[in-house]
Write an enzyme that holds these catalytic residues in place. Structure first.
Site, PDB file in Angstrom:
ATOM      1  N   LYS A  52       0.841  -1.203   0.000  1.00  0.00           N
ATOM      2  CA  LYS A  52       0.000   0.000   0.000  1.00  0.00           C
ATOM      3  C   LYS A  52       0.883   1.262   0.000  1.00  0.00           C
ATOM      4  CE  LYS A  52      -3.778  -2.502   2.222  1.00  0.00           C
ATOM      5  NZ  LYS A  52      -4.536  -2.840   3.432  1.00  0.00           N
ATOM      6  N   GLN A  96      -4.359  -1.818   9.882  1.00  0.00           N
ATOM      7  CA  GLN A  96      -4.371  -3.125   9.231  1.00  0.00           C
ATOM      8  C   GLN A  96      -4.924  -4.187  10.188  1.00  0.00           C
ATOM      9  OE1 GLN A  96      -3.634  -3.506   6.029  1.00  0.00           O
ATOM     10  NE2 GLN A  96      -3.815  -5.725   5.926  1.00  0.00           N
ATOM     11  N   ASP A 119     -10.777   2.622   4.472  1.00  0.00           N
ATOM     12  CA  ASP A 119     -11.066   1.189   4.359  1.00  0.00           C
ATOM     13  C   ASP A 119     -12.570   0.928   4.232  1.00  0.00           C
ATOM     14  OD1 ASP A 119      -8.981  -0.674   4.283  1.00  0.00           O
ATOM     15  OD2 ASP A 119      -8.531  -0.424   6.419  1.00  0.00           O
TER      16      ASP A 119
HETATM   17  N1  GUN Z   1      -6.761  -7.077   6.363  1.00  0.00           N
HETATM   18  C1  GUN Z   1      -7.069  -7.747   5.240  1.00  0.00           C
HETATM   19  N2  GUN Z   1      -7.558  -6.907   4.296  1.00  0.00           N
HETATM   20  C2  GUN Z   1      -7.557  -5.675   4.858  1.00  0.00           C
HETATM   21  C3  GUN Z   1      -7.954  -4.390   4.368  1.00  0.00           C
HETATM   22  O1  GUN Z   1      -8.416  -4.206   3.238  1.00  0.00           O
HETATM   23  N3  GUN Z   1      -7.784  -3.365   5.250  1.00  0.00           N
HETATM   24  C4  GUN Z   1      -7.300  -3.536   6.511  1.00  0.00           C
HETATM   25  N4  GUN Z   1      -7.207  -2.462   7.308  1.00  0.00           N
HETATM   26  N5  GUN Z   1      -6.945  -4.719   6.986  1.00  0.00           N
HETATM   27  C5  GUN Z   1      -7.071  -5.780   6.157  1.00  0.00           C
END
Ligand code: GUN
Length: 292
Positions: A52, A96, A119
């Site tokens: 990211k 995350q 998110d």
């Molecule tokens: N864990 C797995 N996919 C994601 C996501 O898209 N965002 C976040 N914050 N955690 C995740």
């Protein structure tokens, strides 16, 4: 069979975003700033978060990575969330998941300012999504919709089965596919561990979304000729032929299923790059929504 190539589609989106950011920069306007918070040292989470941050760099967004040891207290993490909410330079941030057991994920998610919740996990954003109101859409489901749309795959009137009801993927995606929107207007079955006669239901589907995290779960005998398959699975499976000792495996037995499909996503290189592209779209949108 045609490969639904997430890398190629995501690259196109990144180029579009880069153009927008370059234009903003040439007018001395603000650059979007995304912050990612990572707790602990889970290899998968670290890989995703690094990807990211790298995507931000490539597009020209500002990015920051905040790392905590997995012993961090819930209180300290919540206090960081408040700080990020109040920092005017930060347009959007993510924490995350998963978080260590001693931290309440819902409490953390609910503490994020919905206007910075890129998110789309905050209950306010999820509620707006259900009502088809403008909101941040969760990145993986939104990425899947973009992948279908940008590859001209019709969803309207189709029978779709989503296998797996996670809060991050299956649950929101089932709603997004059923909404009166484009893409959308599917008749959706949301299958889970208690679903009866799963094979029969998958066989009936025009579009199959596999999101359960069980490598090779969807086999050729479950798939109708000409179905569209989106594989969300990314499980690390031991593989001595790889330098790092593992390979990413999807939820679909690709080699036997692919010949029966009209379209199928590879793993890796399918949904993963689209998730990151969606997060970037949300981050640009977060800056605009805040009037920056
Ligand atoms: N864990 C797995 N996919 C994601 C996501 O898209 N965002 C976040 N914050 N955690 C995740």
């Amino acid at each position: 069979m045609q490969l639904l190539d997430g890398k190629v589609t995501a690259q196109k989106i990144r180029e579009e975003l880069k153009n927008e950011v370059d234009t903003r920069k040439s007018k001395n306007e603000k650059t979007p700033h995304l912050v990612a918070v990572l707790v602990g040292d889970d290899g998968g989470s670290l890989t995703y978060v690094n990807a990211k941050v790298k995507a931000c760099d490539q597009i020209g967004f500002d990015s920051s990575l905040i790392k905590y040891d997995d012993s961090v207290s819930e209180e300290e993490l919540l206090s960081k969330v408040q700080e990020l909410n109040n920092d005017d330079d930060i347009d959007g941030f993510i924490v995350q998941l998963p978080l260590p057991k001693h931290i309440n994920e819902l409490k953390v998610t609910q503490a994020i300012d919905p206007l910075k919740d890129v998110d789309g996990f905050h209950p306010e954003n999820l509620g707006k999504m259900v009502l088809n109101l403008p909101s941040f859409l969760p990145a993986t489901p939104a990425g899947i919709l973009q992948l279908l749309k940008r590859n001209n795959i019709e969803t309207s009137g189709k029978d779709c089965i989503v296998i797996g009801r996670s809060n991050i993927v299956g649950m929101p995606l089932s709603i997004m596919l059923a909404r009166n929107a484009d893409p959308g207007n599917c008749t959706v079955t949301l299958a889970h561990s208690r679903t009866k006669n799963l094979k029969e239901k998958v066989l009936n589907a025009d579009i199959i979304i596999a999101a359960i995290g069980r490598p090779g779960f969807v086999t050729a005998d479950m798939v109708k000729e000409g179905a569209v398959i989106v594989d969300v699975g990314t499980t690390r499976v031991a593989d001595a032929s790889k330098k790092n000792g593992w390979a990413l495996k999807g939820d679909v037995a690709f080699d036997e299923v692919a010949p029966k499909c009209s379209y199928i996503t590879p793993v890796p290189g399918g949904v993963g790059p689209m998730t990151i592209a969606s997060l970037m779209i949300n981050t640009l949108q977060s800056m605009e929504l805040r009037g920056k």
